[in-house]
Scaffold this motif. Structure first.
Motif, short mmCIF file in Angstrom:
data_model
loop_
_atom_site.label_atom_id
_atom_site.label_comp_id
_atom_site.label_asym_id
_atom_site.label_seq_id
_atom_site.Cartn_x
_atom_site.Cartn_y
_atom_site.Cartn_z
N UNK A 145 0.71 -1.14 -0.20
CA UNK A 145 0.12 0.01 0.03
C UNK A 145 0.93 1.28 -0.03
N UNK A 146 0.84 2.23 -0.88
CA UNK A 146 1.33 3.54 -0.99
C UNK A 146 0.42 4.42 -1.10
N UNK A 147 0.39 5.45 -0.07
CA UNK A 147 -0.40 6.57 -0.14
C UNK A 147 0.43 7.97 -0.16
N UNK A 148 0.04 8.90 -0.85
CA UNK A 148 0.96 10.42 -0.61
C UNK A 148 0.47 10.79 0.58
N UNK A 149 1.71 11.34 1.06
CA UNK A 149 1.49 11.99 2.54
C UNK A 149 0.29 12.64 2.74
N UNK A 150 -0.15 13.56 1.86
CA UNK A 150 -1.36 14.34 2.14
C UNK A 150 -2.83 13.54 2.32
N UNK A 151 -2.60 12.43 1.73
CA UNK A 151 -3.80 11.42 1.67
C UNK A 151 -3.91 10.39 3.20
N UNK A 152 -2.90 10.60 3.84
CA UNK A 152 -2.91 9.57 5.08
C UNK A 152 -3.67 10.19 5.90
N UNK A 153 -4.20 9.12 6.82
CA UNK A 153 -5.08 9.63 8.14
C UNK A 153 -6.42 9.84 7.76
N UNK A 154 -6.89 9.62 6.63
CA UNK A 154 -8.34 9.78 6.12
C UNK A 154 -9.21 8.71 5.80
N UNK A 155 -8.75 7.61 6.01
CA UNK A 155 -9.52 6.28 5.78
C UNK A 155 -9.18 5.54 4.44
N UNK A 156 -8.42 6.42 3.54
CA UNK A 156 -8.34 5.65 2.32
C UNK A 156 -7.50 4.54 2.26
N UNK A 157 -6.57 4.28 3.17
CA UNK A 157 -5.96 3.19 3.17
C UNK A 157 -6.73 2.11 3.68
N UNK A 158 -7.53 2.18 4.70
CA UNK A 158 -8.46 1.13 5.29
C UNK A 158 -9.47 0.65 3.99
N UNK A 159 -9.85 1.65 3.40
CA UNK A 159 -10.88 1.17 2.29
C UNK A 159 -10.31 0.70 1.10
N UNK A 160 -9.08 0.97 0.96
CA UNK A 160 -8.07 0.55 -0.13
C UNK A 160 -8.03 -1.13 0.29
#
Length: 152
Positions: A70-85
Motif C-alpha cells: 500500500x502506498x499513499x501520498x503523505x497528504x492522503x494519509x489518516x483519512x480512511x483511504x488506506x483502510x478502504x483500499x
C-alpha cells in the motif's frame, strides 16, 4: 501520479523500494506491467485525483496466499483511504484470486502503517532484524504481518 510516487524518495524509502533519483519511461512501464501480471494494481483516488495505489503481488496459487503493498501520498494519509483500499483488495484477493491469506512487509519504525494494518486485522508474525538499508544509511528492522481471509 504513479510515476510521481515511484520517484518520491521519502515514500519509496518507507516502502523499502530502494528509490532511484529518476526512472526512465520503459522502466516505469515494465514495473507497471509486472504489477498487473503478478496480481492486481489499483489506483486509490478521490474526486478523480489519484492519492496512491494498492497492489497484490507474488501470488501463490497453490498455497492460496499473496503479498500486498500500500502506498499513499503523505497528504492522503489518516483519512480512511488506506483502510478502504485494503478492504477492497482483500475482497479481490478472496473473491477473484481465491486467496486464503495476505502477507505484507512494513518497516518496524512505521508506527502509523503498523497501526492501520493491526486495525484491519493483520497480526505480526515475524521480524527481520536489520533487513532494509534506509536512505540515511541505517539498517531498519522489517515486520512481517499476515491476515487470514478465510477460516483455517
Amino acid at each position: 501520479m504513479l510515476r510521481a510516487l515511484r520517484v518520491d524518495r521519502a515514500l519509496q524509502d518507507q516502502l523499502m523500494a530502494y528509490p532511484q533519483a529518476a526512472e526512465a519511461d520503459d522502466a516505469f512501464e515494465a514495473w507497471l506491467a509486472r504489477r498487473q501480471a503478478e496480481g492486481a494494481l489499483y489506483v486509490i483516488a478521490e474526486d478523480q485525483a489519484a492519492l496512491g495505489f494498492v497492489q497484490l503481488h507474488a501470488v501463490h496459487r497453490k498455497g492460496a496466499h499473496g503479498w500486498l503493498a500500500l502506498a499513499l501520498a503523505p497528504a492522503a494519509r489518516g483519512q480512511g483511504h488506506g483502510a478502504a483500499a485494503l478492504a477492497a483488495l482483500e475482497e479481490e484477493a478472496r473473491g477473484t484470486h481465491g486467496l486464503r491469506k495476505l502477507l505484507l512487509q512494513v518497516r518496524s519504525d512505521n508506527a502509523s502503517a503498523r497501526a492501520l494494518y493491526a486495525r484491519m486485522g493483520y497480526r505480526e508474525v515475524g521480524l527481520m532484524q536489520g533487513h532494509y538499508r534506509a536512505l540515511d544509511g541505517t539498517w531498519v528492522d522489517v515486520a512481517i504481518m499476515e491476515k487470514q481471509l478465510t477460516g483455517p
